[in-house]
Design a protein around this motif. Structure first.
Motif, PDB file in Angstrom:
ATOM      1  N   GLY A 122       2.583   5.405   0.920  1.00 18.26           N
ATOM      2  CA  GLY A 122       3.449   4.981  -0.172  1.00 18.26           C
ATOM      3  C   GLY A 122       4.039   3.596   0.024  1.00 18.26           C
ATOM      4  N   SER A 123       3.345   2.747   0.761  1.00 20.02           N
ATOM      5  CA  SER A 123       3.828   1.376   0.963  1.00 20.02           C
ATOM      6  C   SER A 123       2.678   0.396   0.842  1.00 20.02           C
ATOM      7  CB  SER A 123       4.510   1.228   2.323  1.00 20.02           C
ATOM      8  OG  SER A 123       3.589   1.465   3.377  1.00 20.02           O
ATOM      9  N   GLY A 124       3.030  -0.850   0.582  1.00 22.05           N
ATOM     10  CA  GLY A 124       2.036  -1.900   0.437  1.00 22.05           C
ATOM     11  C   GLY A 124       2.393  -3.104   1.275  1.00 22.05           C
ATOM     12  N   PRO A 151      11.024  -2.808  -2.097  1.00 20.21           N
ATOM     13  CA  PRO A 151       9.979  -3.830  -2.043  1.00 20.21           C
ATOM     14  C   PRO A 151       8.664  -3.251  -1.519  1.00 20.21           C
ATOM     15  CG  PRO A 151      12.023  -4.669  -1.114  1.00 20.21           C
ATOM     16  CD  PRO A 151      12.232  -3.202  -1.336  1.00 20.21           C
ATOM     17  N   SER A 152       7.572  -3.557  -2.207  1.00 22.30           N
ATOM     18  CA  SER A 152       6.218  -3.147  -1.813  1.00 22.30           C
ATOM     19  C   SER A 152       6.007  -1.641  -1.828  1.00 22.30           C
ATOM     20  CB  SER A 152       5.861  -3.701  -0.422  1.00 22.30           C
ATOM     21  OG  SER A 152       5.939  -5.104  -0.409  1.00 22.30           O
ATOM     22  N   ALA A 153       6.899  -0.878  -2.459  1.00 23.09           N
ATOM     23  CA  ALA A 153       6.713   0.569  -2.549  1.00 23.09           C
ATOM     24  C   ALA A 153       5.559   0.897  -3.487  1.00 23.09           C
ATOM     25  CB  ALA A 153       7.991   1.244  -3.026  1.00 23.09           C
ATOM     26  N   VAL A 154       4.839   1.973  -3.170  1.00 23.75           N
ATOM     27  CA  VAL A 154       3.680   2.411  -3.946  1.00 23.75           C
ATOM     28  C   VAL A 154       3.882   3.871  -4.322  1.00 23.75           C
ATOM     29  CG1 VAL A 154       1.167   2.717  -3.957  1.00 23.75           C
ATOM     30  CG2 VAL A 154       2.189   0.821  -2.673  1.00 23.75           C
ATOM     31  N   VAL A 155       3.745   4.193  -5.616  1.00 18.17           N
ATOM     32  CA  VAL A 155       3.924   5.559  -6.097  1.00 18.17           C
ATOM     33  C   VAL A 155       2.687   5.962  -6.892  1.00 18.17           C
ATOM     34  CG1 VAL A 155       5.354   7.115  -7.485  1.00 18.17           C
ATOM     35  CG2 VAL A 155       6.422   5.240  -6.215  1.00 18.17           C
ATOM     36  N   ALA A 156       2.170   7.164  -6.621  1.00 20.20           N
ATOM     37  CA  ALA A 156       0.972   7.645  -7.305  1.00 20.20           C
ATOM     38  C   ALA A 156       1.224   7.867  -8.783  1.00 20.20           C
ATOM     39  CB  ALA A 156       0.490   8.934  -6.650  1.00 20.20           C
ATOM     40  N   LEU A 157       0.200   7.609  -9.590  1.00 21.96           N
ATOM     41  CA  LEU A 157       0.253   7.866 -11.030  1.00 21.96           C
ATOM     42  C   LEU A 157      -0.439   9.186 -11.349  1.00 21.96           C
ATOM     43  CD1 LEU A 157      -0.647   4.388 -12.590  1.00 21.96           C
ATOM     44  CD2 LEU A 157       1.536   5.589 -12.776  1.00 21.96           C
ATOM     45  N   PRO A 158       0.058   9.923 -12.338  1.00 23.29           N
ATOM     46  CA  PRO A 158      -0.659  11.122 -12.780  1.00 23.29           C
ATOM     47  C   PRO A 158      -2.064  10.748 -13.243  1.00 23.29           C
ATOM     48  CG  PRO A 158       1.538  11.000 -13.765  1.00 23.29           C
ATOM     49  CD  PRO A 158       1.300   9.681 -13.103  1.00 23.29           C
ATOM     50  N   GLY A 207      -4.425   9.674 -11.276  1.00 26.34           N
ATOM     51  CA  GLY A 207      -5.052   8.732 -10.350  1.00 26.34           C
ATOM     52  C   GLY A 207      -4.507   7.331 -10.474  1.00 26.34           C
ATOM     53  N   GLY A 208      -4.630   6.579  -9.400  1.00 25.61           N
ATOM     54  CA  GLY A 208      -4.096   5.231  -9.360  1.00 25.61           C
ATOM     55  C   GLY A 208      -2.663   5.208  -8.885  1.00 25.61           C
ATOM     56  N   PHE A 209      -2.002   4.077  -9.054  1.00 20.71           N
ATOM     57  CA  PHE A 209      -0.641   3.958  -8.545  1.00 20.71           C
ATOM     58  C   PHE A 209       0.112   2.836  -9.247  1.00 20.71           C
ATOM     59  CE2 PHE A 209      -3.429   1.539  -5.547  1.00 20.71           C
ATOM     60  CZ  PHE A 209      -2.922   0.263  -5.721  1.00 20.71           C
ATOM     61  N   VAL A 210       1.439   2.835  -9.046  1.00 21.75           N
ATOM     62  CA  VAL A 210       2.307   1.715  -9.398  1.00 21.75           C
ATOM     63  C   VAL A 210       2.814   1.115  -8.096  1.00 21.75           C
ATOM     64  CG1 VAL A 210       4.399   0.955 -10.572  1.00 21.75           C
ATOM     65  CG2 VAL A 210       3.055   2.818 -11.534  1.00 21.75           C
ATOM     66  N   ARG A 211       2.710  -0.184  -7.959  1.00 19.94           N
ATOM     67  CA  ARG A 211       3.151  -0.880  -6.741  1.00 19.94           C
ATOM     68  C   ARG A 211       4.121  -1.983  -7.130  1.00 19.94           C
ATOM     69  NH1 ARG A 211      -1.805  -3.261  -3.994  1.00 19.94           N
ATOM     70  NH2 ARG A 211      -1.822  -4.525  -5.880  1.00 19.94           N
ATOM     71  N   ARG A 212       5.273  -1.987  -6.502  1.00 20.90           N
ATOM     72  CA  ARG A 212       6.209  -3.092  -6.736  1.00 20.90           C
ATOM     73  C   ARG A 212       5.746  -4.293  -5.919  1.00 20.90           C
ATOM     74  NH1 ARG A 212      11.972  -2.631  -8.551  1.00 20.90           N
ATOM     75  NH2 ARG A 212      12.716  -4.789  -8.636  1.00 20.90           N
ATOM     76  N   VAL A 213       5.757  -5.464  -6.541  1.00 23.34           N
ATOM     77  CA  VAL A 213       5.327  -6.695  -5.881  1.00 23.34           C
ATOM     78  C   VAL A 213       6.442  -7.728  -6.027  1.00 23.34           C
ATOM     79  CG1 VAL A 213       2.873  -6.240  -6.227  1.00 23.34           C
ATOM     80  CG2 VAL A 213       4.141  -7.479  -7.980  1.00 23.34           C
ATOM     81  N   PRO A 214       6.397  -8.822  -5.244  1.00 21.91           N
ATOM     82  CA  PRO A 214       7.458  -9.835  -5.351  1.00 21.91           C
ATOM     83  C   PRO A 214       7.604 -10.373  -6.770  1.00 21.91           C
ATOM     84  CG  PRO A 214       6.148 -10.205  -3.380  1.00 21.91           C
ATOM     85  CD  PRO A 214       5.453  -9.127  -4.153  1.00 21.91           C
TER      86      PRO A 214
END
Length: 377
Positions: A80-82, A166-173, A175-182
């Motif tokens: 869950g991190s990037g 910052p840089s957190a990654v969460v799975a999407l229903p 498949g795939g994901f949402v990632r926070r970026v700078p």
């Protein structure tokens, strides 16, 4: 063979002309690039970045293996991190820039359009007997970007997660994901990457626009990226670029990890504190309708002192560019790029010295002169 993204078939969409390395073509704008920039800076804009190549690395040994091959400390990258990482040449020159996400036993990497196959070839040569299975999945997965101060509320309205860390990654229903970026631009434009199945690209975009996002082309994204001084590999870099010349030294390089290819150069230059060049923001007079192309020399008189990368028309600053210039370039230097007058941005003028008031003042005077030349014509 190239295909056009379904989002590039929407009203007003304009696709870049000329040859491109991307297998999937995206819209550079939807008829009003400056308005689209303001949308990203002040509201919430959805940008199609599905031209980027995407790779996956599953397997029990993936993190220790990637740790040994790249500039980043990845052995204990949490689920869950990037993060970002670089693949360097034996001499320390940047060969690939990877934006990573670790999720559910797979490491995902998105890279510059057209570079995924070359990176995959390198990775496959380095597998040996390890439990890793790198694969290029660009044809089945696509990247979107949601940018702007209102981006979190758009995600919430669409029923999607908006990672806070910052840089957190969460799975999407599904498949795939949402990632926070700078953040982009001046830091107010909150930014998220969304990796979605390519077959669902249009449907996911429709859900986000229904939730309040406006569509914006890649040109708008690039303009705010330039303002934020975030380089692109192969555009703002050349074959001589080392991480020490860019902000990647702090975002994509771990200076205390063990051996990796190119580490000796990175460590030596870091310890000496004297990289040969540095990345700066240049203001151009904007007189010419044709913007300089990446690689155009930056001249101080007749002396070649660097090269430009991305050049954009910014909604507030006019024509600006990222450029790699020699450390010796004076803050108030009279520069030219492709026949256009240019000046260092005051925030970059002090370089690796203290940003003294007189240094910044000299740079501000030079920028004013460049802008006045544009207005006068």
């Amino acid at each position: 063979m190239t295909t056009t993204s379904p989002l590039a078939a929407r009203p007003g969409a304009v696709v870049a002309e000329g040859a491109t390395a991307a297998a999937h073509q995206v819209a550079v704008h939807y008829g009003d690039p400056l308005r689209e920039q303001r949308l990203l800076a002040e509201g919430a804009g959805l940008v199609d970045r599905s031209d980027r190549d995407v790779l996956t690395v599953p397997g029990a040994d993936r993190l220790t293996w990637l740790h040994s091959l790249t500039s980043q400390h990845l052995e204990r990258l949490a689920d869950g991190s990037g993060t970002e990482a670089l693949v360097l040449s034996p001499h320390g020159h940047v060969e690939h820039h990877l934006v990573l996400a670790e999720l559910g036993g797979t490491t995902w990497a998105d890279v510059e359009p057209g570079t995924g196959a070359e990176l995959l070839t390198f990775l496959q040569r380095m597998v040996f007997m390890l439990r890793v299975e790198p694969a290029l999945v660009t044809d089945t997965w696509a990247l979107l970007a949601l940018v702007g101060p209102r981006a979190p509320e758009v995600l919430a309205a669409a029923g999607l997660p908006a990672p806070d860390a910052p840089s957190a990654v969460v799975a999407l229903p599904g498949g795939g994901f949402v990632r926070r970026v700078p953040a982009l631009g001046d830091g107010a434009a909150t930014a998220f990457d969304l990796l979605v199945p390519r077959a669902e690209l249009a449907a996911r975009a429709d859900a986000l626009t229904a939730a309040g996002a406006g569509v914006a082309g890649l040109d708008a994204y690039e303009a705010l990226r330039v303002e934020a001084r975030r380089p692109r590999h192969g555009v703002d870099t050349d074959h001589r670029t080392i991480p020490n010349e860019l902000a990647w030294l702090s975002t994509a390089v771990h200076l205390e990890k063990g051996c990796y290819r190119g580490q000796e150069t990175v460590a030596r230059v870091h310890n000496l504190g004297r990289p040969p060049r540095r990345l700066v923001l240049l203001h151009l007079d904007g007189v010419s309708e044709d913007l300089p192309v990446p690689g155009t020399p930056v001249l101080a008189g007749t002396r070649d002192v660097g090269r430009v990368g991305t050049v954009v028309r910014h909604h507030e600053f006019g024509v600006v560019a990222l450029a790699l210039v020699k450390r010796s370039v004076a803050p108030d230097a009279a520069l030219t790029v492709g026949g256009s007058r240019a000046a260092l941005d005051p925030d970059d003028a002090a370089g690796d010295r203290d940003a003294r008031d007189d240094t910044r003042a000299a740079a501000r005077d030079r920028v004013r002169a460049v802008r006045s030349a544009t207005i006068g014509r």
